[in-house]
Design a protein around this motif. Structure first.
Motif, PDB file in Angstrom:
ATOM      1  N   MET A  62      40.412  40.299  40.705  1.00  0.00           N
ATOM      2  CA  MET A  62      41.339  39.928  39.625  1.00  0.00           C
ATOM      3  C   MET A  62      41.611  41.110  38.694  1.00  0.00           C
ATOM      4  N   LEU A  63      40.565  41.892  38.414  1.00  0.00           N
ATOM      5  CA  LEU A  63      40.715  42.978  37.453  1.00  0.00           C
ATOM      6  C   LEU A  63      41.413  44.208  38.033  1.00  0.00           C
ATOM      7  N   THR A  64      41.610  44.243  39.337  1.00  0.00           N
ATOM      8  CA  THR A  64      42.400  45.339  39.920  1.00  0.00           C
ATOM      9  C   THR A  64      43.887  45.006  39.931  1.00  0.00           C
ATOM     10  N   LYS A  65      44.213  43.780  39.554  1.00  0.00           N
ATOM     11  CA  LYS A  65      45.619  43.425  39.414  1.00  0.00           C
ATOM     12  C   LYS A  65      46.130  43.914  38.063  1.00  0.00           C
ATOM     13  N   ALA A  66      47.415  43.935  37.905  1.00  0.00           N
ATOM     14  CA  ALA A  66      48.025  44.413  36.661  1.00  0.00           C
ATOM     15  C   ALA A  66      47.954  43.319  35.601  1.00  0.00           C
ATOM     16  N   ILE A  67      46.786  43.216  34.954  1.00  0.00           N
ATOM     17  CA  ILE A  67      46.636  42.240  33.880  1.00  0.00           C
ATOM     18  C   ILE A  67      46.277  42.972  32.592  1.00  0.00           C
ATOM     19  N   ARG A  68      46.680  42.374  31.483  1.00  0.00           N
ATOM     20  CA  ARG A  68      46.441  42.996  30.188  1.00  0.00           C
ATOM     21  C   ARG A  68      44.948  42.923  29.835  1.00  0.00           C
ATOM     22  N   ALA A  91      42.423  44.636  31.206  1.00  0.00           N
ATOM     23  CA  ALA A  91      41.506  44.734  32.346  1.00  0.00           C
ATOM     24  C   ALA A  91      40.335  45.670  32.040  1.00  0.00           C
TER      25      ALA A  91
END
Length: 284
Positions: free
Chosen positions: A94-100, A102
């Motif tokens: 999940m944290l390798t996705k583009a999320i604010r 991270a």
């Protein structure tokens, strides 16, 4: 052409390797060989060791608390290995996705690993005892309570560390393979299970090796959280060995024999686990 520095290293390599080899010899190899020898002796100090053959090993498997601690530790290691790696991988994915945020989340999840095991054990003992007090129970009420308390503690501590390893693995995946899967119309689930996870096997090998060995070697959290109570029902192998060696006069040899058996068990399981996971690794 070999540089002057390269020639010097090739000429004096033994001198450079000597300090490390000496430290390995003095700090590991010699104590290990002496420990194996002392497992066949009755002793209170190294200088008064008396050879008694296999008698210490007979005591090892006749000790019901050791057998209980062995199966207790095996169950604990299996469960924590699954929980830590599944959740650690899921968080890393999940944290390798583009999320604010991270980067902040990575730091927060990793922070428990920076806290010492003894401190964590006492803190979680207070938290869990406060929670269980509503039902008139405590973490030392039974071995089952202690078991799940340690599972919760160790999982909370180690998930962040494994997450960092998985993030490094995910970020190094070849993008052309992932792009090819997307072009071929693979869904997110198909890409994850048929492309990403097979390519992540080197990271999975490292993380499972660490969690398996950490599970078997766990001592400080066990000591602080339950102390083996009640009646050694929540005692892991490392603590059982410690209690035998230091808590029972005249049983130092038995404690040393338990340590040798412990080493053989952990080494065998680690080698098997490493062989199984490396056999599933694929080349990108």
């Amino acid at each position: 052409m070999i540089s002057m520095a390269g020639k010097s290293v090739r000429r004096w390599w033994a001198l450079f390797a000597l300090p490390t080899f000496a430290a390995f010899l003095i700090g590991f190899l010699v104590p290990f060989v002496m420990g194996v020898y002392l497992s066949f002796c009755k002793f209170s100090t190294v200088t008064d060791a008396k050879f008694v053959g296999l008698r210490n090993y007979k005591y090892v498997f006749a000790d019901s608390t050791f057998v209980h601690a062995l199966w207790y530790t095996v169950a604990f290691t299996i469960i924590t290995t699954l929980i830590i790696n599944v959740i650690g991988f899921a968080i890393a994915y999940m944290l390798t996705k583009a999320i604010r945020g991270a980067t902040v989340f990575r730091s927060v999840f990793f922070m428990p690993n920076l806290i010492g095991g003894i401190i964590l054990g006492y803190v979680w003992m207070l938290l869990l005892n406060g929670f269980l007090a509503h039902w008139g129970r405590s973490i030392t009420f039974s071995g089952v309570y202690g078991f799940w308390g340690m599972v919760l503690l160790v999982s909370w501590q180690q998930i962040g560390y494994m997450m960092i390893i998985y993030i490094a693995g995910l970020q190094s995946l070849p993008t052309d393979v992932l792009e090819a899967a997307a072009v071929d119309g693979a869904s997110g689930g198909q890409t994850l299970f048929r492309v990403t996870i097979p390519l992540m096997m080197p990271s999975i090998t490292v993380c499972t090796f660490l969690t398996v060995t950490n599970g078997f070697k766990l001592f400080d959290q066990n000591l602080a959280l339950t102390g083996g109570a009640p009646s050694y029902k929540s005692e892991l192998l490392a603590m059982n060995i410690f209690r035998t060696f230091y808590g029972r006069i005249g049983f130092e040899g038995v404690g040393q024999a338990k340590a040798v058996v412990f080493f053989i068990i952990v080494a065998t399981i680690s080698l098997i686990q490493n062989k199984l996971t490396t056999s599933k690794e694929v080349l990108a």
